[in-house]
Scaffold this active site. Structure first.
Site, PDB file in Angstrom:
ATOM      1  N   ASN A   9       7.090 -10.085   0.862  1.00 29.58           N
ATOM      2  CA  ASN A   9       7.377 -11.419   1.410  1.00 29.58           C
ATOM      3  C   ASN A   9       6.146 -12.213   1.830  1.00 29.58           C
ATOM      4  O   ASN A   9       6.181 -13.438   1.831  1.00 29.58           O
ATOM      5  CB  ASN A   9       8.418 -11.337   2.527  1.00 29.58           C
ATOM      6  CG  ASN A   9       7.997 -10.475   3.677  1.00 29.58           C
ATOM      7  OD1 ASN A   9       7.046  -9.698   3.575  1.00 29.58           O
ATOM      8  ND2 ASN A   9       8.688 -10.578   4.791  1.00 29.58           N
ATOM      9  N   LYS A  48      -2.811  -1.555  -2.592  1.00 29.83           N
ATOM     10  CA  LYS A  48      -1.704  -1.382  -3.552  1.00 29.83           C
ATOM     11  C   LYS A  48      -0.740  -2.525  -3.225  1.00 29.83           C
ATOM     12  O   LYS A  48       0.002  -2.467  -2.233  1.00 29.83           O
ATOM     13  CB  LYS A  48      -1.103   0.009  -3.376  1.00 29.83           C
ATOM     14  CG  LYS A  48       0.370   0.217  -3.678  1.00 29.83           C
ATOM     15  CD  LYS A  48       0.851  -0.148  -5.046  1.00 29.83           C
ATOM     16  CE  LYS A  48       2.388  -0.180  -5.031  1.00 29.83           C
ATOM     17  NZ  LYS A  48       2.933  -1.477  -5.434  1.00 29.83           N
ATOM     18  N   GLY A  50       9.696  -1.767   4.406  1.00 28.13           N
ATOM     19  CA  GLY A  50      10.959  -1.281   4.954  1.00 28.13           C
ATOM     20  C   GLY A  50      10.917   0.210   5.276  1.00 28.13           C
ATOM     21  O   GLY A  50       9.868   0.753   5.657  1.00 28.13           O
ATOM     22  N   GLU A 110       4.298  -1.286  10.024  1.00 28.87           N
ATOM     23  CA  GLU A 110       5.073  -2.447  10.480  1.00 28.87           C
ATOM     24  C   GLU A 110       6.296  -2.497   9.591  1.00 28.87           C
ATOM     25  O   GLU A 110       6.207  -2.847   8.422  1.00 28.87           O
ATOM     26  CB  GLU A 110       4.245  -3.729  10.355  1.00 28.87           C
ATOM     27  CG  GLU A 110       3.113  -3.821  11.355  1.00 28.87           C
ATOM     28  CD  GLU A 110       3.546  -3.887  12.806  1.00 28.87           C
ATOM     29  OE1 GLU A 110       4.726  -4.184  13.069  1.00 28.87           O
ATOM     30  OE2 GLU A 110       2.706  -3.615  13.690  1.00 28.87           O
ATOM     31  N   CYS A 117      10.280 -10.544   8.301  1.00 29.80           N
ATOM     32  CA  CYS A 117      10.521  -9.411   9.203  1.00 29.80           C
ATOM     33  C   CYS A 117      10.983  -9.920  10.555  1.00 29.80           C
ATOM     34  O   CYS A 117      11.801  -9.297  11.210  1.00 29.80           O
ATOM     35  CB  CYS A 117       9.272  -8.561   9.339  1.00 29.80           C
ATOM     36  SG  CYS A 117       7.830  -9.486   9.862  1.00 29.80           S
TER      37      CYS A 117
HETATM   38  P1  NAP Z   1       9.394  -1.993   0.689  1.00 27.99           P
HETATM   39  O1  NAP Z   1      10.379  -1.858  -0.387  1.00 27.99           O
HETATM   40  O2  NAP Z   1       9.324  -0.950   1.748  1.00 27.99           O
HETATM   41  O3  NAP Z   1       7.975  -2.113  -0.049  1.00 27.99           O
HETATM   42  C1  NAP Z   1       6.796  -2.308   0.682  1.00 27.99           C
HETATM   43  C2  NAP Z   1       5.621  -1.828  -0.135  1.00 27.99           C
HETATM   44  O4  NAP Z   1       5.718  -0.410  -0.329  1.00 27.99           O
HETATM   45  C3  NAP Z   1       5.538  -2.428  -1.534  1.00 27.99           C
HETATM   46  O5  NAP Z   1       4.179  -2.673  -1.820  1.00 27.99           O
HETATM   47  C4  NAP Z   1       6.081  -1.308  -2.412  1.00 27.99           C
HETATM   48  O6  NAP Z   1       5.618  -1.358  -3.744  1.00 27.99           O
HETATM   49  C5  NAP Z   1       5.512  -0.106  -1.695  1.00 27.99           C
HETATM   50  N1  NAP Z   1       6.159   1.174  -1.982  1.00 27.99           N
HETATM   51  C6  NAP Z   1       7.379   1.422  -2.496  1.00 27.99           C
HETATM   52  N2  NAP Z   1       7.588   2.759  -2.576  1.00 27.99           N
HETATM   53  C7  NAP Z   1       6.479   3.369  -2.111  1.00 27.99           C
HETATM   54  C8  NAP Z   1       6.077   4.713  -1.922  1.00 27.99           C
HETATM   55  N3  NAP Z   1       6.870   5.732  -2.228  1.00 27.99           N
HETATM   56  N4  NAP Z   1       4.864   4.960  -1.403  1.00 27.99           N
HETATM   57  C9  NAP Z   1       4.037   3.948  -1.067  1.00 27.99           C
HETATM   58  N5  NAP Z   1       4.354   2.645  -1.212  1.00 27.99           N
HETATM   59  C10 NAP Z   1       5.562   2.359  -1.732  1.00 27.99           C
HETATM   60  O7  NAP Z   1       9.567  -3.395   1.451  1.00 27.99           O
HETATM   61  P2  NAP Z   1       9.744  -4.844   0.816  1.00 27.99           P
HETATM   62  O8  NAP Z   1      11.078  -4.947   0.189  1.00 27.99           O
HETATM   63  O9  NAP Z   1       8.536  -5.206   0.012  1.00 27.99           O
HETATM   64  O10 NAP Z   1       9.688  -5.759   2.142  1.00 27.99           O
HETATM   65  C11 NAP Z   1      10.812  -5.972   2.930  1.00 27.99           C
HETATM   66  C12 NAP Z   1      10.786  -5.110   4.173  1.00 27.99           C
HETATM   67  O11 NAP Z   1       9.534  -5.253   4.817  1.00 27.99           O
HETATM   68  C13 NAP Z   1      11.818  -5.522   5.186  1.00 27.99           C
HETATM   69  O12 NAP Z   1      12.422  -4.367   5.725  1.00 27.99           O
HETATM   70  C14 NAP Z   1      11.009  -6.242   6.243  1.00 27.99           C
HETATM   71  O13 NAP Z   1      11.588  -6.256   7.527  1.00 27.99           O
HETATM   72  C15 NAP Z   1       9.743  -5.486   6.199  1.00 27.99           C
HETATM   73  N6  NAP Z   1       8.636  -6.273   6.745  1.00 27.99           N
HETATM   74  C16 NAP Z   1       8.116  -5.910   7.952  1.00 27.99           C
HETATM   75  C17 NAP Z   1       7.081  -6.654   8.488  1.00 27.99           C
HETATM   76  C18 NAP Z   1       6.500  -6.271   9.815  1.00 27.99           C
HETATM   77  O14 NAP Z   1       5.391  -6.692  10.072  1.00 27.99           O
HETATM   78  N7  NAP Z   1       7.179  -5.499  10.641  1.00 27.99           N
HETATM   79  C19 NAP Z   1       6.581  -7.766   7.809  1.00 27.99           C
HETATM   80  C20 NAP Z   1       7.143  -8.101   6.599  1.00 27.99           C
HETATM   81  C21 NAP Z   1       8.168  -7.341   6.062  1.00 27.99           C
HETATM   82  P3  NAP Z   1       6.583  -1.879  -4.930  1.00 27.99           P
HETATM   83  O15 NAP Z   1       6.813  -3.322  -4.660  1.00 27.99           O
HETATM   84  O16 NAP Z   1       5.804  -1.615  -6.148  1.00 27.99           O
HETATM   85  O17 NAP Z   1       7.839  -1.062  -4.842  1.00 27.99           O
END
Ligand code: NAP
Length: 496
Positions: A169, A192, A246, A264, A298
């Site tokens: 995002n 990454k 997430g 985060e 988030c």
């Molecule tokens: P996500 O699915 O957890 O992906 C986040 C990152 O992790 C992406 O770069 C993803 O790469 C990578 N990833 C996936 N599987 C992995 C693995 N096994 N090992 C290491 N990295 C891996 O989250 P998202 O859908 O991008 O973002 C939405 C979530 O982020 C929501 O839950 C939101 O609340 C949270 N968020 C939190 C904050 C905060 O600061 N607290 C800020 C923004 C968003 P790929 O895209 O290649 O799968």
């Protein structure tokens, strides 16, 4: 335009290259990962699917480059970061174009993300020069049984190689919020990027390349997280992981070795509305907090807990504001744009249908075309509905009516998440009591949750995270304290 002009070398006319050892390269895998435009649902870009061998090489190069970087004067590190920030801002248009195509970010917000990122890099350089330029002197006679014969000099030293994994995002802003503190503190950095958002991140990385950072110090490997994620996060060459995303972050925390982690993660930010609140202010913040970037933040307001006596009035005000939101493609700078993937849209729809079956009141008709979901306020949501607890990450907002402030606090604290929250009241004493009672990393009084300004501390409790971000906290997280103790042959008291 993306992939042209100064950015031509990052693109081979078909697939975007990855960045290693100061060069743009094609992966030997011969494979690529497609990035689907959320609006057209067609392939927009392709990136390299990097191999484990390529990751190993990046880690080796990072380790070597980091040693030399740690010997580079702090002011020079800061100078390079300022240069990268200026280049990033200069090229805001092509980077914003990628954000529009890859993650359907509304045009104006896409530009804002890049400009804010440049500012974040500059601020981090400034802050680093101040806080890393200072150490501590401790003397031994404050601890019982000691004379003043030991002087302890403590300073902050780099950790080594930092692995940064941001989410889709804010693929630029949440990348630089990890890159800049890592670099100013003397670390090497491996990025990454998220698959959706990878091309924007590669353009951003090229701005750092153009600024002239040493070879191998920063690199960017692309590929699906589900395929190379574990190899990266469990790599022995990684000395720190800064992750935003997430539940994946919870799994990474269990697998990573004995290294500092900054996590985060998700949130279910509660908005508690008391009877004495300014209801126009409440409605404006619910709409901004719940529906900006189609709820894919988030810190979006993800559940409204409102005193029953004022609920009808607030719901009416919110409804009339929701009716004015524009819905459509990000190129037209619409308020509500398609959500990032079809599977996200399906997940959101699942939450909506569950609420429908269990009797929630729909304030608008549910409407979806492809990944585009029209904004929806769900009234009379009850705790037995999934949407009362789960994070939709879409333009769908539940309202739970409460009979006491305690009921609202109870719902907030029963969540697994604890990122942010907010309370609306004109009574500052009540606001402080509610804020103290809410188990979340930050509570906003009379405003929707927000991550910025970027130098504020930002942290989640419970499943929402480990550690704290914000520029100063991120720099401090990416260093270790090192001490040198001077042992005098005899106690020495100044001015004695
Ligand atoms: P996500 O699915 O957890 O992906 C986040 C990152 O992790 C992406 O770069 C993803 O790469 C990578 N990833 C996936 N599987 C992995 C693995 N096994 N090992 C290491 N990295 C891996 O989250 P998202 O859908 O991008 O973002 C939405 C979530 O982020 C929501 O839950 C939101 O609340 C949270 N968020 C939190 C904050 C905060 O600061 N607290 C800020 C923004 C968003 P790929 O895209 O290649 O799968």
């Amino acid at each position: 335009m993306a992939g042209t002009g100064v950015f031509a070398e990052i693109f081979d006319e078909e697939v975007y290259k990855y960045y290693a050892d100061g060069e743009w390269r094609k992966s030997t895998s011969g494979k690529s990962v497609s990035i689907i435009n959320p609006t057209t649902r067609k392939t927009q870009f392709k990136v390299q699917a990097c191999t484990q061998e390529e990751v190993n090489k990046v880690m080796e190069a990072a380790k070597v480059a980091q040693k030399a970087w740690a010997r580079t004067p702090l002011w020079k590190r800061a100078e390079l970061l300022h240069k990268a920030a200026a280049i990033l801002k200069e090229h805001k248009a092509p980077i914003a174009e990628c954000l529009i195509k890859e993650i359907a970010k509304p045009a104006k917000d896409a530009v804002t993300e890049v400009v804010r990122s440049g500012d974040l890099v500059s601020y981090t350089a400034e802050e680093g020069v101040r806080i890393l330029g200072e150490g501590k002197l401790l003397v031994s006679d404050s601890f019982p049984g000691n004379e003043r014969n030991k002087y302890c000099l403590s300073s902050k030293v780099p950790l080594g190689v930092v692995l940064a994994i941001p989410p889709f995002n804010y693929p630029v802003n949440l990348a630089v919020s990890k890159i800049a503190p890592a670099l100013i503190a003397g670390n090497a950095l491996v990025l990454k990027p998220p698959t959706q958002g990878a091309v924007a991140a590669l353009h951003m990385m090229h701005c750092f390349h153009l600024a002239g950072f040493p070879k191998g110090l920063i690199s960017c490997v692309t590929g699906k997280g589900s395929e190379i994620g574990d190899f990266l996060t469990m790599h022995p060459g990684v000395n720190c992981i800064s992750f935003t995303g997430g539940d994946t972050g919870i799994a990474i925390s269990k697998k990573a070795g004995m290294i500092p982690l900054q996590m985060e993660l998700g949130g279910k930010d509660a908005c508690i509305v008391l009877e004495d609140a300014d209801l126009d202010l409440v409605a404006a913040n619910i709409v901004k907090g719940g529906f900006s970037y189609s709820g894919q933040r988030c810190t979006a307001v993800k559940v409204v807990l409102i005193m029953d006596s004022v609920a009808d009035e607030v719901v009416e005000k919110v409804k009339s504001k929701v009716a004015k939101l524009t819905v459509g493609p990000p190129e037209d700078d619409c308020d509500i744009t398609p959500v990032v993937t079809e599977s996200s849209a399906n997940f959101i729809e699942g939450l909506v249908m569950d609420a429908k079956e269990k009797g929630a009141t729909f304030c608008q008709e549910y409407r979806r075309e492809g990944n585009l979901i029209w904004p929806l306020l769900l009234d009379h949501v009850r705790p037995d509905m999934r949407i009362a607890w789960e994070e939709p990450f879409g333009p769908v907002l539940p309202v739970i009516r409460i009979l006491s402030v305690e009921e609202g606090i109870h719902h907030c604290n029963a969540s697994n998440f604890g990122l942010q929250g907010c309370v609306f009241t004109r009574d500052i004493n009540k606001a402080i009591m509610v804020s103290d009672a809410m188990e979340s990393g930050t509570i906003q009084i009379n405003s929707a949750p927000a991550r910025g300004p970027d130098h504020f501390p930002f942290q989640g409790l419970k499943d929402s995270g480990i550690g704290s971000q914000g520029i100063t906290n991120s720099i401090n997280m990416m260093v270790k304290v090192k001490s040198t103790v001077i042992n005098l042959p005899a106690p020495s008291y100044t001015m004695g």
